[in-house]
Motif scaffolding. Sequence first.
Motif, PDB file in Angstrom:
ATOM      1  N   ASP A 145       0.856  -1.196   0.000  1.00 30.21           N
ATOM      2  CA  ASP A 145       0.000   0.000   0.000  1.00 30.21           C
ATOM      3  C   ASP A 145       0.894   1.248   0.000  1.00 30.21           C
TER       4      ASP A 145
ATOM      5  N   HIS B   7      -1.953   1.808   9.341  1.00 25.61           N
ATOM      6  CA  HIS B   7      -2.520   0.532   9.808  1.00 25.61           C
ATOM      7  C   HIS B   7      -1.516  -0.595   9.655  1.00 25.61           C
TER       8      HIS B   7
ATOM      9  N   THR C 267       1.693   0.654   7.730  1.00 25.55           N
ATOM     10  CA  THR C 267       1.803   1.793   6.814  1.00 25.55           C
ATOM     11  C   THR C 267       1.971   3.054   7.655  1.00 25.55           C
TER      12      THR C 267
ATOM     13  N   GLU D   1       1.148   6.979   6.903  1.00 24.22           N
ATOM     14  CA  GLU D   1       0.423   7.734   5.877  1.00 24.22           C
ATOM     15  C   GLU D   1      -0.300   8.950   6.450  1.00 24.22           C
TER      16      GLU D   1
ATOM     17  N   GLU E  22       2.264   7.912   1.460  1.00 22.52           N
ATOM     18  CA  GLU E  22       2.177   6.654   2.214  1.00 22.52           C
ATOM     19  C   GLU E  22       3.253   5.672   1.780  1.00 22.52           C
TER      20      GLU E  22
HETATM   21 CO    CO Z   1      -2.941   2.457   3.880  1.00 21.56          CO
END
Ligand code: CO
Length: 253
Positions: free
Chosen positions: A106, A169, A200, A202, A237
């Motif tokens: 991600d 997360h 992550t 972000e 991110e």
């Molecule tokens: Co994310």
Amino acid sequence: MAVIPLNKEEIKKMEAACKHAARTLEHISKFVKIGITTDELDKIVHDYTLSTGAIPACLGYNGYPKTICTSINQVVCHGLPDATKLKDGDIINIDVTSKLDGFFGDCSATYMVGNVSDKARDIVEAALMARDKGIEAVVPYGYTGDIGFETNKFVTRRGYSTVKEIGGHGIGRKFHDEPFVPAWGKRGKGDKLIPWQCITVEPMVNEGTDEFIEKSIPGSSIKYYETADGLLSAQFEHTILVTDTGYEILTVP
Ligand code: CO
Ligand code: MF3
Ligand code: CO
């Protein structure tokens, strides 16, 4: 719920999924130009993801109908691709999540379209630096609050605010897992980070107020958000792996 660290084989898969997401983001960045629609960007990422053997993780996730999130100007995150054309002076965050071999990668970046205002340029730079300040705070057996503290300190000193209720997360075998990774907080508070877990980082950086308005997406339980004052919001991110000595950024091409 305790986090289960990844084993060597799972780390390899995570590295591959994250590399895929980063390469996809690099690919789509070349198409960010005045006049392209966010739906066109979405289709390019969709086709690229499938043709390179991965799965677009957002598509169908909690009913989300598109492959990427495209958050323009005052949109904080989860902006839905549509027929909107990018125009001179816009900033747009593109958020890409790839699923490869059962693992999720991600990442996102905010791009400047044409000639942007000095303020827009500055908030984009601040959001990038905020993300990296947060990452630099990661140590094994440290806390999510360490990340949030450093992020928020940097952002508030620059005269901006961080969004509090939405954030990073855990990620890996699941797209969104524990812990919540805030863009604000106190050192030593929050969840403990352990070697071989992925998270992550972000942070969402707002020009004005940190308050936001929630908007619904038809057929989906995912919401998108706009700044309550209509001012700009920017975000970057990365997915990172906590190691036994520090961290490794996985979403690099
Ligand atoms: Co994310
Ligand atoms: N990629 C986003 C994140 O950073 C989540 C998007 S979920 C979606 O966590 F359904 F909106 F795509
Ligand atoms: Co994302």
